[in-house]
Motif scaffolding. Structure first.
Motif, PDB file in Angstrom:
ATOM      1  N   THR A  39      -6.261  10.006   6.953  1.00 51.11           N
ATOM      2  CA  THR A  39      -7.011  10.136   5.712  1.00 51.11           C
ATOM      3  C   THR A  39      -7.759   8.847   5.357  1.00 51.11           C
ATOM      4  O   THR A  39      -8.116   8.640   4.215  1.00 51.11           O
ATOM      5  CB  THR A  39      -6.047  10.462   4.565  1.00 51.11           C
ATOM      6  OG1 THR A  39      -5.017   9.469   4.567  1.00 51.11           O
ATOM      7  CG2 THR A  39      -5.438  11.837   4.733  1.00 51.11           C
ATOM      8  N   ALA A 100       1.730  -4.455  10.845  1.00 47.50           N
ATOM      9  CA  ALA A 100       2.210  -3.144  10.410  1.00 47.50           C
ATOM     10  C   ALA A 100       1.255  -2.607   9.355  1.00 47.50           C
ATOM     11  O   ALA A 100       0.733  -3.355   8.535  1.00 47.50           O
ATOM     12  CB  ALA A 100       3.610  -3.266   9.836  1.00 47.50           C
ATOM     13  N   THR A 101       0.992  -1.323   9.398  1.00 52.08           N
ATOM     14  CA  THR A 101       0.029  -0.740   8.467  1.00 52.08           C
ATOM     15  C   THR A 101       0.732  -0.340   7.176  1.00 52.08           C
ATOM     16  O   THR A 101       1.899   0.033   7.194  1.00 52.08           O
ATOM     17  CB  THR A 101      -0.649   0.482   9.089  1.00 52.08           C
ATOM     18  OG1 THR A 101       0.343   1.488   9.296  1.00 52.08           O
ATOM     19  CG2 THR A 101      -1.298   0.128  10.407  1.00 52.08           C
ATOM     20  N   PRO A 102       0.027  -0.456   6.050  1.00 54.92           N
ATOM     21  CA  PRO A 102       0.634  -0.117   4.762  1.00 54.92           C
ATOM     22  C   PRO A 102       0.952   1.362   4.681  1.00 54.92           C
ATOM     23  O   PRO A 102       0.174   2.189   5.127  1.00 54.92           O
ATOM     24  CB  PRO A 102      -0.453  -0.492   3.753  1.00 54.92           C
ATOM     25  CG  PRO A 102      -1.720  -0.530   4.528  1.00 54.92           C
ATOM     26  CD  PRO A 102      -1.353  -0.907   5.917  1.00 54.92           C
ATOM     27  N   ASP A 103       2.103   1.656   4.128  1.00 50.79           N
ATOM     28  CA  ASP A 103       2.600   3.030   4.065  1.00 50.79           C
ATOM     29  C   ASP A 103       3.098   3.279   2.635  1.00 50.79           C
ATOM     30  O   ASP A 103       4.008   2.594   2.168  1.00 50.79           O
ATOM     31  CB  ASP A 103       3.743   3.161   5.078  1.00 50.79           C
ATOM     32  CG  ASP A 103       4.357   4.548   5.088  1.00 50.79           C
ATOM     33  OD1 ASP A 103       4.305   5.233   4.047  1.00 50.79           O
ATOM     34  OD2 ASP A 103       4.905   4.927   6.134  1.00 50.79           O
ATOM     35  N   PRO A 104       2.502   4.234   1.933  1.00 48.69           N
ATOM     36  CA  PRO A 104       2.868   4.464   0.525  1.00 48.69           C
ATOM     37  C   PRO A 104       4.353   4.757   0.338  1.00 48.69           C
ATOM     38  O   PRO A 104       4.924   4.384  -0.690  1.00 48.69           O
ATOM     39  CB  PRO A 104       2.032   5.678   0.119  1.00 48.69           C
ATOM     40  CG  PRO A 104       1.079   5.939   1.204  1.00 48.69           C
ATOM     41  CD  PRO A 104       1.423   5.098   2.394  1.00 48.69           C
ATOM     42  N   ILE A 105       4.972   5.374   1.338  1.00 43.72           N
ATOM     43  CA  ILE A 105       6.401   5.678   1.220  1.00 43.72           C
ATOM     44  C   ILE A 105       7.226   4.401   1.335  1.00 43.72           C
ATOM     45  O   ILE A 105       8.166   4.171   0.578  1.00 43.72           O
ATOM     46  CB  ILE A 105       6.820   6.729   2.278  1.00 43.72           C
ATOM     47  CG1 ILE A 105       6.186   8.080   1.909  1.00 43.72           C
ATOM     48  CG2 ILE A 105       8.331   6.836   2.381  1.00 43.72           C
ATOM     49  CD1 ILE A 105       6.582   9.222   2.792  1.00 43.72           C
ATOM     50  N   ARG A 106       6.828   3.533   2.269  1.00 43.38           N
ATOM     51  CA  ARG A 106       7.540   2.262   2.417  1.00 43.38           C
ATOM     52  C   ARG A 106       7.357   1.404   1.171  1.00 43.38           C
ATOM     53  O   ARG A 106       8.295   0.740   0.714  1.00 43.38           O
ATOM     54  CB  ARG A 106       7.046   1.537   3.664  1.00 43.38           C
ATOM     55  CG  ARG A 106       8.098   0.631   4.284  1.00 43.38           C
ATOM     56  CD  ARG A 106       7.671   0.112   5.639  1.00 43.38           C
ATOM     57  NE  ARG A 106       6.506  -0.736   5.537  1.00 43.38           N
ATOM     58  CZ  ARG A 106       5.451  -0.666   6.350  1.00 43.38           C
ATOM     59  NH1 ARG A 106       5.401   0.223   7.310  1.00 43.38           N
ATOM     60  NH2 ARG A 106       4.448  -1.491   6.194  1.00 43.38           N
ATOM     61  N   THR A 107       6.148   1.437   0.623  1.00 45.13           N
ATOM     62  CA  THR A 107       5.875   0.685  -0.605  1.00 45.13           C
ATOM     63  C   THR A 107       6.824   1.106  -1.719  1.00 45.13           C
ATOM     64  O   THR A 107       7.422   0.276  -2.405  1.00 45.13           O
ATOM     65  CB  THR A 107       4.421   0.929  -1.078  1.00 45.13           C
ATOM     66  OG1 THR A 107       3.538   0.545  -0.038  1.00 45.13           O
ATOM     67  CG2 THR A 107       4.108   0.139  -2.335  1.00 45.13           C
ATOM     68  N   ARG A 108       6.976   2.423  -1.885  1.00 42.29           N
ATOM     69  CA  ARG A 108       7.862   2.914  -2.949  1.00 42.29           C
ATOM     70  C   ARG A 108       9.323   2.593  -2.641  1.00 42.29           C
ATOM     71  O   ARG A 108      10.087   2.257  -3.543  1.00 42.29           O
ATOM     72  CB  ARG A 108       7.672   4.420  -3.124  1.00 42.29           C
ATOM     73  CG  ARG A 108       6.411   4.773  -3.909  1.00 42.29           C
ATOM     74  CD  ARG A 108       6.083   6.236  -3.767  1.00 42.29           C
ATOM     75  NE  ARG A 108       4.935   6.612  -4.575  1.00 42.29           N
ATOM     76  CZ  ARG A 108       3.673   6.316  -4.278  1.00 42.29           C
ATOM     77  NH1 ARG A 108       3.406   5.621  -3.187  1.00 42.29           N
ATOM     78  NH2 ARG A 108       2.695   6.707  -5.069  1.00 42.29           N
ATOM     79  N   TYR A 110      10.462   0.113  -1.362  1.00 42.57           N
ATOM     80  CA  TYR A 110      10.701  -1.288  -1.710  1.00 42.57           C
ATOM     81  C   TYR A 110      11.267  -1.401  -3.120  1.00 42.57           C
ATOM     82  O   TYR A 110      11.981  -2.345  -3.436  1.00 42.57           O
ATOM     83  CB  TYR A 110       9.368  -2.050  -1.601  1.00 42.57           C
ATOM     84  CG  TYR A 110       9.459  -3.523  -1.860  1.00 42.57           C
ATOM     85  CD1 TYR A 110      10.016  -4.378  -0.912  1.00 42.57           C
ATOM     86  CD2 TYR A 110       8.996  -4.068  -3.047  1.00 42.57           C
ATOM     87  CE1 TYR A 110      10.087  -5.733  -1.142  1.00 42.57           C
ATOM     88  CE2 TYR A 110       9.070  -5.433  -3.290  1.00 42.57           C
ATOM     89  CZ  TYR A 110       9.617  -6.258  -2.331  1.00 42.57           C
ATOM     90  OH  TYR A 110       9.700  -7.606  -2.567  1.00 42.57           O
ATOM     91  N   PHE A 111      10.931  -0.417  -3.963  1.00 43.51           N
ATOM     92  CA  PHE A 111      11.394  -0.443  -5.355  1.00 43.51           C
ATOM     93  C   PHE A 111      12.529   0.550  -5.595  1.00 43.51           C
ATOM     94  O   PHE A 111      12.812   0.912  -6.734  1.00 43.51           O
ATOM     95  CB  PHE A 111      10.226  -0.155  -6.304  1.00 43.51           C
ATOM     96  CG  PHE A 111       9.164  -1.213  -6.252  1.00 43.51           C
ATOM     97  CD1 PHE A 111       9.372  -2.446  -6.846  1.00 43.51           C
ATOM     98  CD2 PHE A 111       7.966  -0.987  -5.592  1.00 43.51           C
ATOM     99  CE1 PHE A 111       8.398  -3.435  -6.803  1.00 43.51           C
ATOM    100  CE2 PHE A 111       6.983  -1.967  -5.537  1.00 43.51           C
ATOM    101  CZ  PHE A 111       7.214  -3.197  -6.148  1.00 43.51           C
ATOM    102  N   LEU A 131       8.942  15.629   3.603  1.00 44.20           N
ATOM    103  CA  LEU A 131       7.477  15.561   3.712  1.00 44.20           C
ATOM    104  C   LEU A 131       7.056  15.041   5.085  1.00 44.20           C
ATOM    105  O   LEU A 131       6.079  15.509   5.663  1.00 44.20           O
ATOM    106  CB  LEU A 131       6.903  14.674   2.607  1.00 44.20           C
ATOM    107  CG  LEU A 131       6.973  15.237   1.186  1.00 44.20           C
ATOM    108  CD1 LEU A 131       6.412  14.225   0.184  1.00 44.20           C
ATOM    109  CD2 LEU A 131       6.245  16.561   1.077  1.00 44.20           C
ATOM    110  N   THR A 132       7.804  14.063   5.586  1.00 41.25           N
ATOM    111  CA  THR A 132       7.474  13.507   6.900  1.00 41.25           C
ATOM    112  C   THR A 132       7.671  14.557   7.992  1.00 41.25           C
ATOM    113  O   THR A 132       6.850  14.675   8.909  1.00 41.25           O
ATOM    114  CB  THR A 132       8.337  12.267   7.176  1.00 41.25           C
ATOM    115  OG1 THR A 132       8.147  11.329   6.113  1.00 41.25           O
ATOM    116  CG2 THR A 132       7.950  11.605   8.479  1.00 41.25           C
ATOM    117  N   ARG A 167       9.155   6.603  11.151  1.00 42.98           N
ATOM    118  CA  ARG A 167       9.446   6.599   9.719  1.00 42.98           C
ATOM    119  C   ARG A 167      10.667   7.451   9.412  1.00 42.98           C
ATOM    120  O   ARG A 167      11.493   7.097   8.578  1.00 42.98           O
ATOM    121  CB  ARG A 167       8.246   7.089   8.915  1.00 42.98           C
ATOM    122  CG  ARG A 167       8.528   7.001   7.423  1.00 42.98           C
ATOM    123  CD  ARG A 167       7.275   7.096   6.589  1.00 42.98           C
ATOM    124  NE  ARG A 167       6.636   8.389   6.757  1.00 42.98           N
ATOM    125  CZ  ARG A 167       5.353   8.622   6.545  1.00 42.98           C
ATOM    126  NH1 ARG A 167       4.570   7.644   6.186  1.00 42.98           N
ATOM    127  NH2 ARG A 167       4.850   9.812   6.699  1.00 42.98           N
TER     128      ARG A 167
END
Lengths: 183, 183
Positions: A39, A100-108, A110-111, A131-132, A167
Motif C-alpha cells: 500500500t 527494518a521497515t516501519p510496521d504499524p503493528i510493531r509501533t503499537r 511498543y506501547f 489480521l496477519t 511478524r
DNA sequence: TAGGTCATGTAACTAGTTACATGATTTC
DNA sequence: GAAATCATGTAACTAGTTACATGACCTA
C-alpha cells in the motif's frame, strides 16, 4: 546548469514499470500501482500525470500520442537514458535501504504496556495475529491469480509472505513474554 | 462543530511517547525519534513543534512552562483525554495495518530481470544480503545498549530482528531461483 | 441507454521535510 | 572561552493525497 536531482522511489519505480510494460499508457501504470498488494503508493492521478511529464522532460521516457485516437491515449516508452537510469537505480543500494521497515503493528506493540489490563493486551495480540493470518491468505491467493508477471510478481509476493510470517512468529513471542510476566 | 479529525500515526506515536516519558520536553520527544532505529520519521523541528501545539489545543496534553527557566523549557504531560486517546489508538487495529510493509530492497528485486547480466543480478543479491546482515548486527548491538525502556524497546527490536532475518532467508530463496534459471 | 471502465488532467490540500534563527547551558 | 548540546520556534519547500472535471468506449 542545475545539477540533475535524484529521482524519488515512486519516479524510479514508475520508470521501471514503463520499461517492463512498454508501450503502455499512464492509466495502465496507475492501475498497476492500484492493484499492487503493498500500500505504499496509491499513485493517484494527481501524482502520476505530472510525474510522467517530468520523466518526459528529463528524456527518460518518450510519450507518443496515437494519431486519430479520440481518447487521446499516449504510448509511453523508455529511452536509452531511461533504461540506464533503471539499471543505475537497481545497483545503487544504500545501507539505509536495508533497515527494518516501519510496521504499524510493531509501533503499537511498543506501547503495549499502556493497555490497562492483561486481557486488553491479550486481545491486541490475538487481533494482530488474526489480521496477519488473513493477510497471509490474501497474498497466497494473489500469487495464484492470473495476469501476473510470472517471475517478478512471484518473487515480490514471496518476500511479502516471508515478512508476514516473521511478524506472526514475533507476535507469538510477544504473547509468551506477556503470559510469563503478568501484573 | 467540526468533527474531530483522526490523529496521524506520528501524532498518536508522539502522544504515546509523552505518556511514557512525562514530564518531558518537546526536545526530548524529538531526540527519542531521532535515535530510533526505524527511519519512519525524523520528527524534524518543523513537524514536531506545531504538532505539540495541536495536541495542546485538542486538550490531549498540557504544557507547563517552568517559571524562571531561562531556556524556556516546557514540561509536557498527558491529560486524561490524552491517555484515553492512546488506549483507543492501540485497540483500533484496522485490517490494512496488517499488510506487508513496503521494502526498498523488495521493490528493486521486483525489477531484478532488468539487470542485464547474471553477474549483476548475483551482485545485487549479495549486496542486499550483506547490508541486511550488517543491519541485523546493528539492531542486536542496540538491544544491549543502555538507556533503553527495557520491555518496550526489547520487544520492538525483536520485531525488527525477525523482519530482517526473514528478508535474509527470502534473499537466499531469490538467489537459488536465479541460479536454477540462468539465461 | 445506463453504468462501468478507459483515459486524460487540474486545484486544493496534507503531512511531512530541510534549513535557518535565536539564545541558554554544559563540557573540554 | 570555544564547541557541543539543550531548547525553542518559523519559512519555504516537497512529494505525495483527495476530489473534481471531461469525454470516449464497451457491455448488459
Amino acid at each position: 546548469v542545475a545539477r540533475a536531482k535524484r529521482l524519488t522511489e515512486l519516479e524510479n519505480c514508475t520508470l521501471g514499470l514503463i520499461a517492463r510494460l512498454q508501450p503502455c499508457s499512464t492509466y495502465r501504470i496507475r492501475s498497476e500501482f492500484a492493484h499492487s498488494s503493498t500500500t505504499e503508493w496509491s499513485a493517484s492521478a494527481g501524482s502520476i500525470y505530472p510525474l510522467i511529464e517530468r520523466l518526459v522532460r528529463l528524456k527518460l521516457i518518450k510519450a507518443e500520442s496515437r494519431s486519430g485516437d479520440a481518447r487521446g491515449r499516449r504510448d509511453l516508452r523508455t529511452t536509452r537514458r531511461g533504461d540506464q537510469a533503471v539499471h543505475a537505480w537497481l545497483l545503487d543500494l544504500e545501507p539505509r535501504f536495508a533497515s527494518a521497515t516501519p510496521d504499524p503493528i510493531r509501533t503499537r506493540a511498543y506501547f503495549l504496556d499502556y493497555l490497562r489490563s492483561a486481557a486488553d493486551r491479550r486481545a491486541f495480540i490475538a487481533r494482530a495475529q488474526q489480521l496477519t493470518k488473513i493477510m497471509i491468505r490474501t497474498v497466497r491467493t494473489e500469487t495464484k491469480a492470473k495476469g501476473m508477471i510470472p517471475e517478478a510478481d512471484h518473487l515480490a509476493a514471496l518476500g511479502a509472505l516471508f515478512q508476514l510470517e516473521a511478524r506472526l512468529r514475533w507476535l507469538d513471542a510477544v504473547r509468551k513474554l506477556q503470559d510469563t510476566r503478568p501484573r
